[in-house]
Design a protein around this motif. Structure first.
Motif, PDB file in Angstrom:
ATOM      1  N   CYS A  17       0.851  -1.175   0.000  1.00 52.97           N
ATOM      2  CA  CYS A  17       0.000   0.000   0.000  1.00 52.97           C
ATOM      3  C   CYS A  17       0.897   1.238   0.000  1.00 52.97           C
ATOM      4  CB  CYS A  17      -0.917  -0.002   1.218  1.00 52.97           C
ATOM      5  SG  CYS A  17      -1.908   1.512   1.370  1.00 52.97           S
ATOM      6  N   ARG A  19       0.289   4.104   1.039  1.00 49.82           N
ATOM      7  CA  ARG A  19       0.109   4.989   2.197  1.00 49.82           C
ATOM      8  C   ARG A  19       0.577   4.365   3.511  1.00 49.82           C
ATOM      9  NH1 ARG A  19      -5.373   7.200  -0.203  1.00 49.82           N
ATOM     10  NH2 ARG A  19      -4.424   8.587  -1.733  1.00 49.82           N
ATOM     11  N   CYS A  20       0.175   3.132   3.778  1.00 49.04           N
ATOM     12  CA  CYS A  20       0.519   2.547   5.085  1.00 49.04           C
ATOM     13  C   CYS A  20       1.595   1.461   4.995  1.00 49.04           C
ATOM     14  CB  CYS A  20      -0.733   1.980   5.759  1.00 49.04           C
ATOM     15  SG  CYS A  20      -1.368   0.463   4.996  1.00 49.04           S
ATOM     16  N   LEU A  49      -3.478   0.829  -3.248  1.00 51.62           N
ATOM     17  CA  LEU A  49      -3.967   1.251  -1.933  1.00 51.62           C
ATOM     18  C   LEU A  49      -4.786   0.132  -1.310  1.00 51.62           C
ATOM     19  CD1 LEU A  49      -5.187   4.850  -2.819  1.00 51.62           C
ATOM     20  CD2 LEU A  49      -3.083   4.226  -1.624  1.00 51.62           C
ATOM     21  N   CYS A  53      -6.913   2.541   3.494  1.00 54.37           N
ATOM     22  CA  CYS A  53      -6.276   3.814   3.176  1.00 54.37           C
ATOM     23  C   CYS A  53      -6.985   4.602   2.069  1.00 54.37           C
ATOM     24  CB  CYS A  53      -4.822   3.584   2.766  1.00 54.37           C
ATOM     25  SG  CYS A  53      -3.762   3.113   4.158  1.00 54.37           S
TER      26      CYS A  53
END
Length: 145
Positions: A17, A19-20, A49, A53
């Motif tokens: 991912c 984002r995380c 993603l 997220c």
């Protein structure tokens, strides 16, 4: 969360991912990958993603893209993910480029073709661009306008 996402013996690149950093399922067609979404830029997967997220807008866009592909499949089309080059004729006797000119331009500029799939299609085939690829309709199949 383990930082090593790769199952023992797997050599494919690990997707995370954007984002995380959560590890994406190895098989993106499996039920475990349901809800994950990707962003495509210039015919390439730019980021993925995880479901947690995604913004509501990103989730809605992914649902709309999925519905578009589902309708195309119901109409007899076949989804091919980018990067793909769809041509009529053969590699020895090419006909027309139906889809993928942007990939050819990128290959020409970069001097290399990474993971490009070439689909030789019969005359009369139609290619309809969709997010992340193209839907191919063979002659005699109903195609979206």
């Amino acid at each position: 969360m383990s930082r090593n996402c790769r199952p023992r013996g797997q050599t494919d690149p690990v997707l995370r991912c954007a984002r995380c950093g959560a590890c994406a399922p190895v098989d993106l067609t499996s039920s475990a990958a349901e809800g994950w979404t990707g962003t495509w830029e210039a015919g390439r997967l730019a980021q993925i993603l995880c479901p947690l997220c995604q913004t509501p807008l990103e989730h809605a866009a992914a649902e709309a893209n999925g519905a578009e592909v589902a309708v195309a499949r119901a109409e007899g089309g076949t989804f091919l993910p980018d990067p793909v080059l769809c041509i009529t004729g053969t590699m020895e006797d090419p006909g027309t480029v139906l889809y993928g000119r942007a990939h050819l331009q990128r290959i020409s500029a970069a001097g290399r073709a990474e993971h490009l799939s070439v689909q030789e299609l019969p005359d009369g085939a139609r290619c309809v661009p969709v997010t992340g690829g193209v839907v191919v309709y063979l002659p005699g199949q109903r195609a979206a306008p």
